[in-house]
Structures are given as C-alpha cells and as structure tokens.
Design an enzyme around this catalytic site. Structure first.
Site, PDB file in Angstrom:
ATOM      1  N   SER A   1     -10.100  -0.200   7.159  1.00 36.66           N
ATOM      2  CA  SER A   1      -9.223  -0.222   5.442  1.00 36.66           C
ATOM      3  C   SER A   1      -8.648  -1.799   5.169  1.00 36.66           C
ATOM      4  CB  SER A   1      -8.340   0.727   5.689  1.00 36.66           C
ATOM      5  OG  SER A   1      -9.071   1.940   5.436  1.00 36.66           O
TER       6      SER A   1
ATOM      7  N   SER B   1      -9.419   1.898   3.216  1.00 40.58           N
ATOM      8  CA  SER B   1      -8.714   2.654   2.193  1.00 40.58           C
ATOM      9  C   SER B   1      -7.964   1.410   1.629  1.00 40.58           C
ATOM     10  CB  SER B   1      -7.809   3.493   2.903  1.00 40.58           C
ATOM     11  OG  SER B   1      -7.341   2.884   3.869  1.00 40.58           O
TER      12      SER B   1
ATOM     13  N   LYS C   1       0.723  -1.056  -0.071  1.00 39.83           N
ATOM     14  CA  LYS C   1      -0.311   0.122   0.273  1.00 39.83           C
ATOM     15  C   LYS C   1       0.962   1.706  -0.295  1.00 39.83           C
ATOM     16  CE  LYS C   1      -3.657   2.025   2.163  1.00 39.83           C
ATOM     17  NZ  LYS C   1      -4.332   2.060   3.727  1.00 39.83           N
TER      18      LYS C   1
END
Ligand code: GLN
Length: 484
Positions: free
Chosen positions: A176, A152, A77
């Site tokens: 997330s 997210s 990420k």
C-alpha cells in the site's frame, strides 16, 4: 504550480530563512483549497491547527532550536491516530472518532517540528489497491482523474504527485505504499518490519503492517525515515536496534552492486510498458557499474493466497474491537445487546471490510484452521526462504511494482479477485518482512506514470535508498508533475 518543493528544498528554504513556516504552510493550504477537490486526496483539513503548528515552528526557528525538518509540512494517511484530529481510517465506523492520543511515528515527526497539513484518503482500514473502498469517496489520480491513484495509501501518493504536500506517511501491509507510489509517479519506501513503531497506527494485519515515507525523491524518504524510525516500548514488535543514518550511503557509487532480476517477475503477467520501464532502469544501473544476475523466486504465485488468508485472519481479530461499545459508530436501533453489535457492524463497515472479516473468521474457525491458516503460515515461510536464497547471489532485487499503470476508476468492476491478483509483486515482501521501495521509471503510452521496485534484505534501507538516489541523479521521471 505554486508548491513544487521537495522536502529537501522546503527544508533549505526554511533554514536559510527565505520563507517562514507560516508562509510555506499558507502556500500549501492555498494550493489545497484550489486543487484538492479535483482529486479528493485530503479528507480532513484544519487550517487553524496547521497554522498554529507552523507558528510554533517559526518560534523554534527564531530561537535557534530548529532541526532540518522544523516547519516542513507533511500529510498523514488517515490510519495514524493524532490527538485532536478525526482519525477515521476512512471508515464510517470511525467517522466520529477524534483521537485522544498520537501515534509514535507522528509524534516523532511533531517532535522535529514538522507541520501537519491534513489527513489523506485511503481504502477503508487499508484494505484495497485502488482507494475506491473509502467511506469518503474515491481518490483520483492527479495524472488522469478517470484513473485510480492506487491504494491503500492512495491519498498520500496523490497529494505528493499533485504537489499538495512535500511529504506524506503511508502504511504498507501488502504493497500500500509502493503500489500507489508507482501509480502516481512518486517514491515510497516500506521499511523492514519492526523498524517504525506501529503504536497508534490503526491495525489491519499486525504481522504485516509497516509505516513508511512517501515523497518525490529517495533522498527525501531517507531524511524522513531518519526521523520516523526507532525503538518504541509501546509496540511489542518494535525492534531494539541502534538508530541508523539512512542518508549515509546516498552518494555511494553503484560499481559492483549486484542486482537480482527474478525470472518470475519478467513473465507474461507484466505489461509491455512496465517492462520497458524496467529495462530503462536496468540500463541506468549498468551504466553506473552495477551488475545484473538472474535469480528465482519460485513461490511468487503462492504469496497471494497465503497473504489473503493471513491478512484476513488478522483483520478479523483486529476489527473485532469495533463493537459499538467503546468508541466509534453505534447503531441507533437495536432490541438487545447482540443486535446492537450486529447492527453496528453491519452499518459501520463497508463491503470489502466485511468480506475480509468473513474470510478471516472462516479460516480461523475450528476444522479449517489447520487446512487454511496453518497452511498459509507454512507458505509464508517458503516465500521468505525464496528471498534468502536469492540474496545469496545478489545485493538488491529489481522488479515491477505493479503489473500495469493505474487502472480506470471502476475497472475492477466489483471483482475482488482481480484486485487481489494485482498485488503479485508487492505482497511477498511483507510476508518476508523485507524493506522495498518504488521509484518512478517512465510513463505508459497513455501518459500515466510507471514505477519499479527495489527489494533488499532486512535492514538494507540505506543501500536501497542509495541505489534509488543514484538512479534519480541520472533520470528525471521523479521531477515530472501532472498539469492539474
Ligand atoms: N492490496 C492489499 C490489500 O488489499 C494491500 C493493502 C495494504 O498494503 N494495506 O490487502
């Protein structure tokens, strides 16, 4: 489908020398070149760096110094700092930021010889639940590109579902990891707060943020967590504990395991297809000798306001460092220092990030601090206490990860409250610092995957992974991939 491997399969192919690390990375890079554009899962790729890491892994394998993870590719990420890679947290503010250092958790995996495939899309500064708040454009759900992948960590989930990586890292402040895992039909674990170092993971809300593994299976998550976790003196919230083997209980029988079903999680807010997925999972657990008991988490509804006060307060403080002076974006035009700050921040942050900074600054300001911030801290304690009461009657809690399958892109229509409310089943876990995972449990009638969530008490990761692995041995939802 050229790259369907789980992390474990990739590891076995490498160890038995059926494939080299360079060949494996090459297969993934080829698939990414062909299919990433359709989903916008990766936002930064660097083939030369990836292949250099793969060559180093092959040298290590040839020298007989490999671990089970040497040569296995992974996606990060964009929230994790990594030397030499743009680490932008999907924000214009950090679009020009190439990190001079590496997050501890990434370093731990590099030390094992894992190969970086690239960096994945996310909501800007991890604020969001649909991956629509990215400076680099929305990520699309590989099962249906008209839908969001969740957020997210949407990019990290989408690249696993699209089989463009065997494993990825995400971060979870209010859901997330788990919510995009649910929306993309993969497995994702949020560990106990303090288990994985936050050093070098760009801060959103420091008392809630925690990094975790995302992969096709619970077994892969267990293998990855073994390499990720551990004390780090550079993170003051890192826990000083003995390292554990998170795979140790994978094959433990579930007979006698007590699963708590919170009555607040089975109410009207949860869609019918999600309830069906839950009942499928309950049936598997019962077949294996687990028992179910009803439990109650009465403060569930209060966790959303408590979270959005506390997370925004912490975000407003953490994001004050982006001032145009030290790194990141700086406005080109300004008359004085104050205007330089103002223009930099006005240009560099997207609207959701600005909203959170405004809310956070408000609840921390004189006169409102007691009414909002302190009150939310008290609610946080009540929410955490609910779980301790429930765990007196059960070993693990089962519930939905999200109230529905993945919404259509744009369907929140600029209504932030609607998006905040969809975090109802994930947020309390972060407020309480607990571990929880989401695993695939079926499909909605529109063909999109549905996940369910298992929550454990602090440090129960091995037991959570055990239950999820046993469910996955008895089901095949986690093996399904979209036809992208
Ligand atoms: N959806 C939540 C938020 O927007 C959670 C995000 C997260 O876990 N990073 O804050």
């Amino acid at each position: 489908m050229t790259t369907p491997y789980t992390l474990k399969q990739a590891s076995e192919l490498l160890q038995s020398k059926q494939i080299s690390a360079v060949e494996l990375a090459g297969e993934y890079l080829k698939a990414i070149a062909a299919r990433n554009a359709a989903i916008n899962g990766y936002i930064t790729l660097d083939e030369e760096k990836t292949l250099a890491e793969a060559r180093a892994a092959d040298a290590r394998i040839a020298a007989g110094e490999a671990t089970a993870l040497t040569g296995v590719p992974i996606a990060y990420k964009d929230i994790f700092c990594q030397t030499g890679w743009r680490s932008a947290c999907a924000s214009k503010m950090l679009d020009n930021f190439v990190s001079p250092y590496t997050a501890t958790v990434v370093q731990n995996l590099l030390d094992q010889g894992m190969v970086t495939l690239g960096r994945t899309n996310m909501d800007e500064f991890a604020m969001g639940s649909a991956n629509e708040n990215s400076y680099y454009g929305a990520t699309k759900n590989p099962w249906n590109t008209a839908h969001v992948p969740g957020g997210s960590s949407g990019g990290s989930a989408a690249v696993i579902a699209a089989r463009l990586a065997p494993a990825s890292l995400g971060s979870d402040t209010g859901g997330s990891i788990r919510q995009p895992a649910s929306h993309c039909g993969i497995t994702g674990l949020k560990p106990t707060y303090g288990t994985v170092s936050r050093f070098g993971m760009i801060a959103y809300a420091s008392s809630l943020d925690q990094a975790g593994p995302m992969a096709q299976t619970a077994e892969d998550c267990a293998i990855l967590l073994n390499a990720m976790a551990g004390f780090d003196e550079r993170d003051s919230t890192s826990l000083e504990r003995e390292n554990e083997d998170y795979t140790r209980d994978l094959n433990r029988p579930l007979k006698g395991l007590k699963i708590g079903l919170p009555k607040e999680y089975f109410g009207d807010g949860c869609e019918a297809d999600v309830k069906t997925a839950l009942h499928n999972t309950i049936a598997i657990l019962r077949e294996q000798g687990a028992e179910t008991v009803e439990v109650s988490l009465p403060q569930t509804a209060l966790s959303i306001p408590a979270y959005y006060v506390l997370a925004s307060a912490e975000a407003s403080t953490n994001l004050s460092r982006y001032d145009g002076v030290r790194y990141g974006h700086r406005a080109a035009e300004f008359a004085n220092l104050e205007e330089m700050y103002a223009n930099t921040r006005a240009e560099g942050f997207g609207s959701e990030v600005k909203r959170r900074i405004m809310i956070g600054t408000y609840v921390l300001s004189h006169g409102y601090y007691d009414a909002y911030y302190i009150k939310a801290q008290k609610l946080r304690r009540l929410v955490a206490n609910d779980f301790q009461t429930a765990f007196a009657d059960c070993d693990l809690i089962l519930g939905p990860t999200a109230p529905s399958s993945a919404p259509q892109i744009g369907s929140h229509g600029g209504d932030p409250l609607k998006a905040y409310l969809s975090d109802i089943y994930t947020i309390a876990v972060n407020l309480a610092g607990l571990p929880a995972l989401s695993l695939p449990a079926g499909f909605c009638r529109n063909g999109l995957p549905i996940g369910v969530q298992l929550i454990g008490n602090h440090f129960s990761e091995a037991r959570l992974l055990n239950a999820a692995h046993q469910i996955q041995l008895a089901s095949d939802w986690h093996t399904k991939a979209p036809a992208l």
